[in-house]
Design an enzyme around this catalytic site. Structure first.
Site, short mmCIF file in Angstrom:
data_model
loop_
_atom_site.label_atom_id
_atom_site.label_comp_id
_atom_site.label_asym_id
_atom_site.label_seq_id
_atom_site.Cartn_x
_atom_site.Cartn_y
_atom_site.Cartn_z
N HIS A 1 0.86 -1.20 0.00
CA HIS A 1 0.00 0.00 0.00
C HIS A 1 0.89 1.24 0.00
CE1 HIS A 1 -3.93 2.00 1.45
NE2 HIS A 1 -3.10 2.96 1.09
N HIS B 1 1.55 5.36 -1.81
CA HIS B 1 1.12 6.49 -2.66
C HIS B 1 2.36 7.15 -3.22
CE1 HIS B 1 -3.07 6.43 -1.16
NE2 HIS B 1 -2.49 6.00 -0.04
N LYS C 1 -9.32 -0.31 -5.94
CA LYS C 1 -9.38 0.31 -4.61
C LYS C 1 -10.69 1.04 -4.45
CE LYS C 1 -7.78 2.08 -0.68
NZ LYS C 1 -6.67 3.00 -0.52
N HIS D 1 -10.72 1.02 1.44
CA HIS D 1 -10.53 2.04 2.46
C HIS D 1 -11.77 1.90 3.34
CE1 HIS D 1 -8.98 5.93 4.12
NE2 HIS D 1 -10.16 5.78 4.71
N HIS E 1 -5.03 -0.59 5.84
CA HIS E 1 -4.63 0.15 7.05
C HIS E 1 -5.63 -0.02 8.19
CE1 HIS E 1 -7.26 2.89 4.92
NE2 HIS E 1 -6.31 3.27 4.08
N ASP F 1 0.99 2.45 3.64
CA ASP F 1 0.18 3.67 3.40
C ASP F 1 1.06 4.90 3.46
OD1 ASP F 1 -1.98 5.15 2.65
OD2 ASP F 1 -2.87 5.25 4.63
O1 DOR Z 1 -3.76 9.34 5.46
C1 DOR Z 1 -4.02 8.96 4.34
N1 DOR Z 1 -3.44 9.53 3.27
N2 DOR Z 1 -4.91 7.99 4.18
C2 DOR Z 1 -5.36 7.63 2.97
O2 DOR Z 1 -6.21 6.79 2.90
C3 DOR Z 1 -4.87 8.32 1.75
C4 DOR Z 1 -3.58 8.95 1.97
C5 DOR Z 1 -3.19 9.95 0.90
O3 DOR Z 1 -3.36 9.66 -0.28
O4 DOR Z 1 -2.68 11.01 1.24
ZN ZN Z 2 -3.57 4.91 1.30
#
Ligand code: DOR
Ligand code: ZN
Length: 339
Positions: free
Chosen positions: A14, A16, A97, A134, A169, A242
């Protein structure tokens, strides 16, 4: 000689990476942290929701970090038809997702009611695509959002018995219990920050925006259950960081964005946690085997070696304040073999 620990190359199920030039920087950080594969989240602007967008995003990531394999996801929209889903799968998507509407970063276009996306879940089950959730209900009070989502999880489990699902998460004891009672086709990812911190670390004294994430950090008893799940050796629980970078300006601000940039520190923090519980022998399964097993992947070739030497976390990485910035962790990455 300082003690060392060697284990199979890990996966992060997971992450980003954002988009544009910074995506390359964040992908390289994942490679430098020692990960062999990462599951890349689709909440870019615009989102990844078609085969061409997915292919182009993967190309950018793998061009920037040629040693990293990007496992791709797409964002679920109620209107996605079977052909688009089949095309996404052919383009290499391993998972879709689900973002409920408005629960986190770039989820304003998320799904309002689970039932709206029922045909998408049915097609994903047929295509053997994993459903990443999520798991927060947008209408509930912030601290109760995960618990309020769990009824939806059991409806999904009952309606789609062959669909593999991941409660991303997981942040509560109730979430852990729901996964345990859903059987082996339901798993959960655990982040380093939810394993290490509670809400008090964020707001109990002065506000620490770098711990503001979704789902919110929870109560001490929740954290205890998460740690038990991570240490349990149950393959339903595996690592997904995450890691979610936002620039320093967006974090140290009014209307602070949700997300912790944990990529540079997550393995070091997990080493400290597992060591403190006398469970270093269980770390490899948690970071390098259970996730791959759930996704039907072979373990990665090669190993990673850490040594027990202090490592100072940088205060800023590509304009982002990483978790534990400026502090010293007790393990450092020594070498990467046979990648
Ligand atoms: O804290 C988070 N940030 N939770 C998420 O689900 C997405 C993520 C983000 O993309 O910044
Ligand atoms: Zn995330």
């Amino acid at each position: 000689m300082p003690p060392t620990l060697t284990f199979g190359r890990p996966d992060d199920f997971h992450v980003h990476f954002r988009q544009g030039e910074v995506a390359g920087h964040f992908a390289r950080d994942a490679q430098d942290a020692g990960f062999a594969r990462v599951l890349v989240m689709p909440n870019t602007l615009p989102p990844i929701d078609s085969a061409p967008a997915l292919t182009e995003y993967r190309r950018q990531i793998e061009a920037a970090a040629p040693g990293l394999r990007a496992l791709m996801t797409f964002k679920i929209r109620p209107g996605l038809d079977r052909q688009t889903l089949a095309d996404l799968r052919s383009a290499g998507a391993v998972a879709g997702k689900l973002y409920p509407e408005g629960v986190t970063t770039h989820s304003e276009d998320g799904v309002r009611r689970l039932e709206d996306a029922w045909p998408v879940f049915a097609a994903m089950e047929d295509l053997d695509l994993v459903l990443c959730l999520h798991g927060e209900h947008p209408d509930a009070f912030s601290l109760d959002r995960e618990a309020a989502f769990l009824g939806g999880l059991s409806s999904l489990r009952a309606a789609f018995p062959r669909l593999r699902m991941v409660l991303e998460h997981v942040s509560t004891a109730a979430g852990v219990d729901a996964v345990l009672s859903s059987g082996p086709l339901t798993a959960a990812t655990l982040t380093a920050h939810h394993l290490l911190f509670t809400l008090d670390d964020m707001v109990g004294g002065k506000l620490d925006p770098h711990l503001f994430c979704k789902p919110l950090l929870k109560r001490p008893e929740d954290r205890t259950r998460l740690v038990e799940a991570a240490l349990s050796g149950n393959p339903q629980f595996f690592f997904g960081s995450d890691s979610a970078p936002h620039s320093r300006e967006h974090k140290e601000a009014a209307l602070c964005s949700a997300g912790c940039y944990t990529m540079p520190v997550s393995l070091g923090l997990l080493l400290e946690l597992f060591e403190s519980r006398g469970a270093l022998d269980r770390l490899e399964a948690f970071v390098s085997r259970f996730g791959a097993q759930f996704y039907g992947l072979e373990p990665n070739p090669g190993t990673l070696t850490f040594e027990k030497l202090p490592w100072k976390v940088p205060s800023l990485v590509h304009g982002v304040v990483p978790l534990k910035a400026g502090t010293t962790l007790s393990w450092s990455l020594k070498s990467l073999q046979g990648a």
